[in-house]
Design a protein around this motif. Sequence first.
Motif, mmCIF file in Angstrom:
data_model
loop_
_atom_site.group_PDB
_atom_site.id
_atom_site.type_symbol
_atom_site.label_atom_id
_atom_site.label_comp_id
_atom_site.label_asym_id
_atom_site.label_seq_id
_atom_site.Cartn_x
_atom_site.Cartn_y
_atom_site.Cartn_z
ATOM 1 N N ASP A 10 50.520 31.635 41.909
ATOM 2 C CA ASP A 10 49.311 31.049 42.485
ATOM 3 C C ASP A 10 48.250 32.139 42.483
ATOM 4 O O ASP A 10 48.490 33.269 42.062
ATOM 5 C CB ASP A 10 49.565 30.507 43.899
ATOM 6 N N GLY A 11 47.095 31.801 42.919
ATOM 7 C CA GLY A 11 46.006 32.770 42.888
ATOM 8 C C GLY A 11 46.268 33.991 43.743
ATOM 9 O O GLY A 11 45.719 35.061 43.514
ATOM 10 N N VAL A 12 47.136 33.825 44.766
ATOM 11 C CA VAL A 12 47.410 34.927 45.680
ATOM 12 C C VAL A 12 48.242 36.009 44.994
ATOM 13 O O VAL A 12 48.104 37.194 45.267
ATOM 14 C CB VAL A 12 48.133 34.399 46.936
ATOM 15 N N ASN A 13 49.122 35.591 44.079
ATOM 16 C CA ASN A 13 49.967 36.543 43.362
ATOM 17 C C ASN A 13 49.695 36.394 41.869
ATOM 18 O O ASN A 13 50.391 35.650 41.175
ATOM 19 C CB ASN A 13 51.445 36.287 43.668
ATOM 20 N N ALA A 14 48.666 37.076 41.388
ATOM 21 C CA ALA A 14 48.217 36.878 40.016
ATOM 22 C C ALA A 14 49.086 37.573 38.985
ATOM 23 O O ALA A 14 49.084 37.203 37.814
ATOM 24 C CB ALA A 14 46.767 37.360 39.865
ATOM 25 N N LEU A 15 49.827 38.593 39.417
ATOM 26 C CA LEU A 15 50.654 39.330 38.474
ATOM 27 C C LEU A 15 51.906 38.528 38.114
ATOM 28 O O LEU A 15 52.580 37.997 38.992
ATOM 29 C CB LEU A 15 51.081 40.669 39.074
ATOM 30 N N PRO A 16 52.243 38.450 36.817
ATOM 31 C CA PRO A 16 53.472 37.754 36.429
ATOM 32 C C PRO A 16 54.697 38.552 36.843
ATOM 33 O O PRO A 16 54.630 39.762 37.067
ATOM 34 C CB PRO A 16 53.353 37.653 34.902
ATOM 35 N N LYS A 17 55.832 37.860 36.961
ATOM 36 C CA LYS A 17 57.080 38.532 37.288
ATOM 37 C C LYS A 17 57.415 39.559 36.205
ATOM 38 O O LYS A 17 57.205 39.328 35.024
ATOM 39 C CB LYS A 17 58.220 37.506 37.385
ATOM 40 N N LEU A 18 57.926 40.729 36.636
ATOM 41 C CA LEU A 18 58.326 41.794 35.709
ATOM 42 C C LEU A 18 57.175 42.174 34.776
ATOM 43 O O LEU A 18 57.355 42.387 33.582
ATOM 44 C CB LEU A 18 59.554 41.351 34.896
ATOM 45 N N HIS A 19 55.989 42.280 35.362
ATOM 46 C CA HIS A 19 54.779 42.477 34.567
ATOM 47 C C HIS A 19 54.751 43.825 33.841
ATOM 48 O O HIS A 19 53.973 44.014 32.913
ATOM 49 C CB HIS A 19 53.531 42.362 35.453
ATOM 50 N N GLY A 20 55.640 44.759 34.232
ATOM 51 C CA GLY A 20 55.662 46.056 33.564
ATOM 52 C C GLY A 20 56.016 45.977 32.089
ATOM 53 O O GLY A 20 55.741 46.909 31.333
ATOM 54 N N ALA A 21 56.646 44.873 31.681
ATOM 55 C CA ALA A 21 56.952 44.688 30.264
ATOM 56 C C ALA A 21 55.737 44.241 29.470
ATOM 57 O O ALA A 21 55.701 44.377 28.244
ATOM 58 C CB ALA A 21 58.082 43.664 30.096
ATOM 59 N N LEU A 22 54.722 43.713 30.179
ATOM 60 C CA LEU A 22 53.549 43.151 29.507
ATOM 61 C C LEU A 22 52.301 44.008 29.662
ATOM 62 O O LEU A 22 51.531 44.168 28.714
ATOM 63 C CB LEU A 22 53.259 41.744 30.050
ATOM 64 N N LEU A 23 52.080 44.535 30.857
ATOM 65 C CA LEU A 23 50.882 45.328 31.128
ATOM 66 C C LEU A 23 51.243 46.803 31.066
ATOM 67 O O LEU A 23 52.144 47.256 31.767
ATOM 68 C CB LEU A 23 50.322 44.977 32.511
ATOM 69 N N LYS A 24 50.516 47.548 30.238
ATOM 70 C CA LYS A 24 50.916 48.922 29.925
ATOM 71 C C LYS A 24 49.968 49.993 30.449
ATOM 72 O O LYS A 24 50.088 51.148 30.068
ATOM 73 C CB LYS A 24 51.057 49.068 28.400
ATOM 74 N N ASN A 25 49.016 49.627 31.282
ATOM 75 C CA ASN A 25 48.167 50.655 31.884
ATOM 76 C C ASN A 25 47.680 50.184 33.250
ATOM 77 O O ASN A 25 47.667 48.977 33.540
ATOM 78 C CB ASN A 25 46.989 51.026 30.970
ATOM 79 N N GLU A 26 47.294 51.132 34.073
ATOM 80 C CA GLU A 26 46.953 50.823 35.456
ATOM 81 C C GLU A 26 45.674 49.999 35.578
ATOM 82 O O GLU A 26 45.520 49.218 36.517
ATOM 83 C CB GLU A 26 46.820 52.110 36.286
ATOM 84 N N MET A 76 40.585 38.510 45.293
ATOM 85 C CA MET A 76 39.464 37.568 45.342
ATOM 86 C C MET A 76 39.965 36.166 45.671
ATOM 87 O O MET A 76 39.312 35.410 46.412
ATOM 88 C CB MET A 76 38.725 37.579 44.011
ATOM 89 N N ALA A 77 41.141 35.805 45.117
ATOM 90 C CA ALA A 77 41.694 34.478 45.402
ATOM 91 C C ALA A 77 42.062 34.349 46.870
ATOM 92 O O ALA A 77 41.848 33.291 47.501
ATOM 93 C CB ALA A 77 42.922 34.236 44.538
ATOM 94 N N ARG A 78 42.592 35.413 47.463
ATOM 95 C CA ARG A 78 42.953 35.366 48.890
ATOM 96 C C ARG A 78 41.713 35.232 49.749
ATOM 97 O O ARG A 78 41.713 34.506 50.755
ATOM 98 C CB ARG A 78 43.726 36.634 49.274
#
Length: 280
Positions: free
Chosen positions: A246-262, A274-276
Amino acid sequence: MRFEGTDSYVATDDLTIAVNAAVTLERPLLVKGEPGTGKTELARQVAAGLGLRMLEWNIKSTTKAQQGLYEYDAVSRLRDSQLGDERVNDVRNYIRKGKLWQAFEADQKVVLLIDEIDKADIEFPNDLLQELDKMEFHVYETGETITARQRPIVIITSNNEKELPDAFLRRCFFHYIRFPDADTLRQIVEVHHPGIKEALLTTALTQFYELREQTGLKKKPSTSEVLDWLKLLLAEDMTPEDLKRDGVNALPKLHGALLKNEQDVHLFERLAFMARRERR
């Protein structure tokens, strides 16, 4: 000799056309595309599909074109001469053959991969023009000319980190590997994760493409990264319900496999913040 793909590599029609055109023209195939879209793996699969041996030359920022031909070890020869070693009488004992030399002297046609050519100095491609065009080079220490017995299939990859010289581009057949559409990506997933449940795959790929299309993303996740992500989802036995966001938790599960920088992680954290605020 035609490449039609392999059981372990999904090659699109335009990619197989490019490979076969380069083979027919006897010109290097220059492959560009996002990191992780299978450029290096293409060379391995071309070799496997055509039943040929592959030689791999991995380019670094310090790599010189001469290293692909040969290197003369003058230091070792000097040391051996001081020790009275009889090997010094034959200069060939101090010449190390590079990947191009190995490809040229092979009795049968081989696939030569020159991987990530854009990592090297800007003059690197120009320094190989003559050798890749005429398929021969001169060894000054021995006075011999090395000519290819069988013209190798040369596949050159680039991540577009820097522009390549026009004279070099003119001698290549060019192909850009576009990021696969959803149907092609499903075929790729089936090769690597056969039998994955349809509901999980649909939910995961929907999230993946939404993530790739997020405005402001610094590095979009690639094919190899979505395959790693799916492997983790399967290992954790996750369900489509587990992946719901949902908008409150925008990061996908195990996002470290997909997003590679801070920066990209912070982008999704800001979206969640912003969603909260909007929900209050």
